[in-house]
Design an enzyme around this catalytic site. Sequence first.
Site, PDB file in Angstrom:
ATOM      1  N   ASP A 202       0.837  -1.203   0.000  1.00 26.51           N
ATOM      2  CA  ASP A 202       0.000   0.000   0.000  1.00 26.51           C
ATOM      3  C   ASP A 202       0.879   1.262   0.000  1.00 26.51           C
ATOM      4  OD1 ASP A 202       0.862  -0.269   2.589  1.00 26.51           O
ATOM      5  OD2 ASP A 202      -1.109  -0.025   3.522  1.00 26.51           O
ATOM      6  N   SER A 203       2.193   1.076   0.054  1.00 28.10           N
ATOM      7  CA  SER A 203       3.127   2.180  -0.198  1.00 28.10           C
ATOM      8  C   SER A 203       2.869   2.780  -1.581  1.00 28.10           C
ATOM      9  CB  SER A 203       4.577   1.693  -0.104  1.00 28.10           C
ATOM     10  OG  SER A 203       4.775   0.571  -0.953  1.00 28.10           O
TER      11      SER A 203
ATOM     12  N   ASP B 117      -0.789  -6.383   0.037  1.00 29.12           N
ATOM     13  CA  ASP B 117      -1.214  -5.714   1.270  1.00 29.12           C
ATOM     14  C   ASP B 117      -2.729  -5.574   1.335  1.00 29.12           C
ATOM     15  OD1 ASP B 117       1.044  -5.164   2.771  1.00 29.12           O
ATOM     16  OD2 ASP B 117       1.265  -3.095   2.054  1.00 29.12           O
TER      17      ASP B 117
ATOM     18  N   LYS C  15      -0.835  -9.734   3.298  1.00 36.97           N
ATOM     19  CA  LYS C  15      -0.134  -9.161   4.457  1.00 36.97           C
ATOM     20  C   LYS C  15      -1.102  -8.221   5.162  1.00 36.97           C
ATOM     21  CE  LYS C  15       3.540  -6.225   3.927  1.00 36.97           C
ATOM     22  NZ  LYS C  15       3.051  -4.950   4.496  1.00 36.97           N
TER      23      LYS C  15
ATOM     24  N   GLU D 116      -1.465  -5.526   8.632  1.00 37.95           N
ATOM     25  CA  GLU D 116      -0.803  -4.800   9.712  1.00 37.95           C
ATOM     26  C   GLU D 116      -1.536  -5.012  11.026  1.00 37.95           C
ATOM     27  OE1 GLU D 116      -0.292  -0.642   8.843  1.00 37.95           O
ATOM     28  OE2 GLU D 116       0.653  -1.039   6.905  1.00 37.95           O
TER      29      GLU D 116
ATOM     30  N   GLU E  58       8.859  -3.875  10.836  1.00 39.10           N
ATOM     31  CA  GLU E  58       9.282  -2.601  10.258  1.00 39.10           C
ATOM     32  C   GLU E  58       9.760  -1.665  11.357  1.00 39.10           C
ATOM     33  OE1 GLU E  58       6.658  -0.898   7.343  1.00 39.10           O
ATOM     34  OE2 GLU E  58       7.478   1.119   7.612  1.00 39.10           O
TER      35      GLU E  58
HETATM   36  N1  LIG Z   1       8.727   5.242  -0.197  1.00 36.52           N
HETATM   37  C1  LIG Z   1       8.323   4.604   0.901  1.00 36.52           C
HETATM   38  N2  LIG Z   1       9.205   3.870   1.588  1.00 36.52           N
HETATM   39  C2  LIG Z   1       8.842   3.203   2.715  1.00 36.52           C
HETATM   40  O1  LIG Z   1       9.695   2.500   3.310  1.00 36.52           O
HETATM   41  C3  LIG Z   1       7.488   3.292   3.134  1.00 36.52           C
HETATM   42  C4  LIG Z   1       6.597   4.072   2.378  1.00 36.52           C
HETATM   43  N3  LIG Z   1       7.037   4.711   1.273  1.00 36.52           N
HETATM   44  N4  LIG Z   1       5.298   4.193   2.727  1.00 36.52           N
HETATM   45  C5  LIG Z   1       4.780   3.412   3.805  1.00 36.52           C
HETATM   46  C6  LIG Z   1       5.784   3.256   4.849  1.00 36.52           C
HETATM   47  C7  LIG Z   1       6.204   4.504   5.581  1.00 36.52           C
HETATM   48  N5  LIG Z   1       7.536   4.160   5.974  1.00 36.52           N
HETATM   49  C8  LIG Z   1       8.428   4.960   6.682  1.00 36.52           C
HETATM   50  C9  LIG Z   1       8.527   6.309   6.440  1.00 36.52           C
HETATM   51  C10 LIG Z   1       9.453   7.094   7.127  1.00 36.52           C
HETATM   52  C11 LIG Z   1      10.251   6.527   8.107  1.00 36.52           C
HETATM   53  C12 LIG Z   1      11.238   7.374   8.845  1.00 36.52           C
HETATM   54  O2  LIG Z   1      11.578   8.447   8.410  1.00 36.52           O
HETATM   55  N6  LIG Z   1      11.746   6.899   9.973  1.00 36.52           N
HETATM   56  C13 LIG Z   1      12.741   7.616  10.776  1.00 36.52           C
HETATM   57  C14 LIG Z   1      12.745   7.015  12.172  1.00 36.52           C
HETATM   58  C15 LIG Z   1      12.764   8.086  13.229  1.00 36.52           C
HETATM   59  C16 LIG Z   1      12.926   7.499  14.608  1.00 36.52           C
HETATM   60  O3  LIG Z   1      11.937   7.159  15.275  1.00 36.52           O
HETATM   61  O4  LIG Z   1      14.108   7.348  15.034  1.00 36.52           O
HETATM   62  C17 LIG Z   1      14.139   7.439  10.164  1.00 36.52           C
HETATM   63  O5  LIG Z   1      15.007   8.228  10.479  1.00 36.52           O
HETATM   64  O6  LIG Z   1      14.322   6.499   9.368  1.00 36.52           O
HETATM   65  C18 LIG Z   1      10.142   5.168   8.369  1.00 36.52           C
HETATM   66  C19 LIG Z   1       9.220   4.379   7.649  1.00 36.52           C
HETATM   67  C20 LIG Z   1       7.899   2.870   5.461  1.00 36.52           C
HETATM   68  N7  LIG Z   1       7.036   2.707   4.318  1.00 36.52           N
HETATM   69  C1  LIG Z   2       7.234  -1.234   3.214  1.00 30.81           C
HETATM   70  C2  LIG Z   2       6.475  -2.502   3.013  1.00 30.81           C
HETATM   71  C3  LIG Z   2       6.757  -3.493   4.090  1.00 30.81           C
HETATM   72  C4  LIG Z   2       5.002  -2.246   2.855  1.00 30.81           C
HETATM   73  O1  LIG Z   2       4.169  -2.633   3.648  1.00 30.81           O
HETATM   74  C5  LIG Z   2       4.575  -1.491   1.679  1.00 30.81           C
HETATM   75  O2  LIG Z   2       5.371  -1.300   0.740  1.00 30.81           O
HETATM   76  O3  LIG Z   2       3.402  -1.087   1.666  1.00 30.81           O
HETATM   77 MG   LIG Z   3       2.280  -1.709   3.349  1.00 31.53          MG
END
Ligand SMILES: Nc1nc(=O)c2c([nH]1)NC[C@@H]1CN(c3ccc(C(=O)N[C@@H](CCC(=O)O)C(=O)O)cc3)CN21
Ligand SMILES: CC(C)C(=O)C(=O)O
Ligand SMILES: [Mg+2]
Length: 263
Positions: A45-46, A84, A112, A114, A181
């Site tokens: 669903d990304s 998803d 999958k 959540e 994740e």
């Molecule tokens: N392009 C894309 N990539 C992804 O991995 C993804 C999506 N979209 N859409 C659905 C979710 C959203 N996701 C994400 C988006 C941002 C972070 C992020 O910026 N995390 C911080 C963590 C901060 C903290 O708590 O320390 C990082 O610094 O990575 C993590 C997962 C993973 N998934």
């Molecule tokens: C990031 C992965 C695990 C996902 O759920 C997605 O692409 O939607």
């Molecule tokens: Mg997903």
Amino acid sequence: MTPVTLSFLQQCRQDNTPFSCLTAYDATFAAQASAAGIDVLLIGDSLGMVLQGHDSTLAVTMDDVVYHTKNVARARPRSLIMADLPFMANATLESTLLNSARLMQAGANMVKIEGEGWLADSIKALVRRGIPVCAHMGLTPQSVNAFGGYKVQGRTSDAASKLIEDARVLETAGAALILLECVPRQVAADVREAVSVPVIGIGAGPEVDGQILVMHDMLGVSQGKRPRFVKNFLATEASIANAFRAYDHAVKTRTFPAKEHCF
Ligand SMILES: Nc1nc(=O)c2c([nH]1)NC[C@@H]1CN(c3ccc(C(=O)N[C@@H](CCC(=O)O)C(=O)O)cc3)CN21
Ligand SMILES: CC(C)C(=O)C(=O)O
Ligand SMILES: [Mg+2]
């Protein structure tokens, strides 16, 4: 060209040989990823973010995921196809079953979902009806509004213990795979130790059985802030096919994820 099955992934876990997973949303990229050796293709669903331009996954509908699953399935990839269940497609047990059926009829090999321990009843009902399930735990992006952002989960010892306990519950309910994740690598290693099914990680460190990334992230074409766990595999390669092969190789040799990609 033997197709990838759940028993192959289970064997990977037993042999401690990691497998590779990537999102795919269309036939062209699915064919390329499959030919490059990617074992699992996720219609994630990304797609709401990387294809539709939303800033979360909440706008994605069942019709969207069905459409993209059909496109991926038409490539007849060697890879296992996972799709998803989008936001609220599992609002009730009945909608969980009927929406999962739509994904399977569109060409998915498994779904999958959540959630946490409370998913157990849904998983039991799906598995009884012949639908294999991957339980997506840790940072579950459909709950971004409850989390207050895309934040690392399982950081406190209480949260880590709950994650481990809930993973056990979902394995007992019949989950065939667990996806973690954005959790600290030690927590992911502890979850893997606590269950016997393969564990897929994204931002969960190297001590799991499979790795997954969003395709656009590993090709370096995503917009906005790049999460810590992302690596651009196209930066050092001359083609998308080579970038897919480089990612597959890096996962299978445990050179990805490296320390800088972990929490
Ligand atoms: N392009 C894309 N990539 C992804 O991995 C993804 C999506 N979209 N859409 C659905 C979710 C959203 N996701 C994400 C988006 C941002 C972070 C992020 O910026 N995390 C911080 C963590 C901060 C903290 O708590 O320390 C990082 O610094 O990575 C993590 C997962 C993973 N998934
Ligand atoms: C990031 C992965 C695990 C996902 O759920 C997605 O692409 O939607
Ligand atoms: Mg997903």
